[in-house]
Design an enzyme around this catalytic site. Sequence first.
Site, PDB file in Angstrom:
ATOM      1  N   ARG A  24     -46.290  98.337  24.435  1.00  0.00           N
ATOM      2  CA  ARG A  24     -44.682  98.196  24.640  1.00  0.00           C
ATOM      3  C   ARG A  24     -44.514  98.188  25.765  1.00  0.00           C
ATOM      4  O   ARG A  24     -43.502  98.751  26.469  1.00  0.00           O
ATOM      5  CB  ARG A  24     -43.919  99.634  23.848  1.00  0.00           C
ATOM      6  N   ARG A  28     -37.884  99.515  27.726  1.00  0.00           N
ATOM      7  CA  ARG A  28     -36.704 100.398  28.045  1.00  0.00           C
ATOM      8  C   ARG A  28     -36.807 100.912  29.248  1.00  0.00           C
ATOM      9  O   ARG A  28     -36.614 100.756  29.860  1.00  0.00           O
ATOM     10  CB  ARG A  28     -35.808 101.279  27.299  1.00  0.00           C
ATOM     11  N   ARG A  37     -31.167  93.281  28.349  1.00  0.00           N
ATOM     12  CA  ARG A  37     -30.133  93.961  26.718  1.00  0.00           C
ATOM     13  C   ARG A  37     -29.021  94.300  26.818  1.00  0.00           C
ATOM     14  O   ARG A  37     -28.513  93.855  26.292  1.00  0.00           O
ATOM     15  CB  ARG A  37     -31.413  95.918  26.833  1.00  0.00           C
ATOM     16  N   ASP A  73     -40.460  92.552  16.991  1.00  0.00           N
ATOM     17  CA  ASP A  73     -41.150  93.620  16.263  1.00  0.00           C
ATOM     18  C   ASP A  73     -41.407  93.648  14.685  1.00  0.00           C
ATOM     19  O   ASP A  73     -41.821  92.094  13.959  1.00  0.00           O
ATOM     20  CB  ASP A  73     -39.198  93.878  15.466  1.00  0.00           C
ATOM     21  N   TYR A 149     -41.678 100.943   4.797  1.00  0.00           N
ATOM     22  CA  TYR A 149     -40.258 101.084   4.993  1.00  0.00           C
ATOM     23  C   TYR A 149     -39.541 100.724   4.309  1.00  0.00           C
ATOM     24  O   TYR A 149     -38.113 100.965   4.095  1.00  0.00           O
ATOM     25  CB  TYR A 149     -40.187  99.603   6.596  1.00  0.00           C
TER      26      TYR A 149
END
Length: 341
Positions: A24, A28, A37, A73, A149
Amino acid sequence: MGASPFLAACRREPVPYTPVWIMRQAGRYMPEYRAVRARLGFLELCKTPDAAAEVTVTAVERLGVDAAIIFADILLVLEPMGVGLEFTKGDGPAIQRPVRTAADVDRLSAVDPGALAFVAEAIRRAKRGLPSGIPLIGFAGAPFTLASYLIEGGGSDDYVRTRAFLHADPGAWDALMHRIVQALAGYLDSQIAAGADAIQLFDSWVGCLSPQDYRAHVLPHVRALLEPLRGRVPVIHFGTGTAGLLEAMRAAGGDVIGLDWRVDLDAAWARIGHDVAIQGNLDPTALLGPLPELRRRVAAILGRAAGRPGHVFNLGHGILPETPVAHAKALVEMVHELSAR
């Protein structure tokens, strides 16, 4: 890419220093990513090749890591199946039409790799933008994690529905895993064709399984996915909570076995054998503490690897959003300095 320390380590060849990248690493915690973003939603960013390539390349330039990983993703491959994938702010991914029965499995749409062409295009554009000699990692979610998921309808603390589904209807489970493997095979082929130099398979939630259930219900499907990739590009097989599954994961396949932070690297490597490479395994929260303590922890992991060819340094899971960029950069510099041969 012959001189890449990262690719050399994946092949268990001697390297001038231990290569390092960060799961990652385009995320963020980085202000450049947050700026992108601010104008693009998450799925929109994933589906905009120029933007996905931009954040991929920016992370490498800012941190000085030895490999890039394409921004995407793991759940993107599920969207063409017709399950109603959504990313909601604050709540994460949600599956609007979860899989709960054999009939639900039968209703899943086959995935045309062309439906994910934006990822391949992002790879091509990122390759053009990366510094010379920096390889690019493509990736996908592993079959179990994607199945979880689909069944849970999103994330879960215990994956009770997934485990119950597996036990209650093994035939439907196998059919679901087969469909996922078929989708992933085409998806990974397209990434390699676009220029991915390595692949990482993320089995983020497989640690909820017993070794017995992994061997019976997961291992054959992962092996079916990874076996055709053997010898094409290095494959990193990563999971979390997998201290009890490492030998089985090694048997399932992969040139590199990725560790989370809950195991000692030297003991884990001895268990799976030194004829496979290893990746890891710093606790991501170590990046939130003082730099002297971070340096001590980096040195300890490098000490456990003992300079043996085949170690790729990484965190034991993704970097946390609150991580100072300066600490991530310091981590890379520490690994390079402390491991210099």
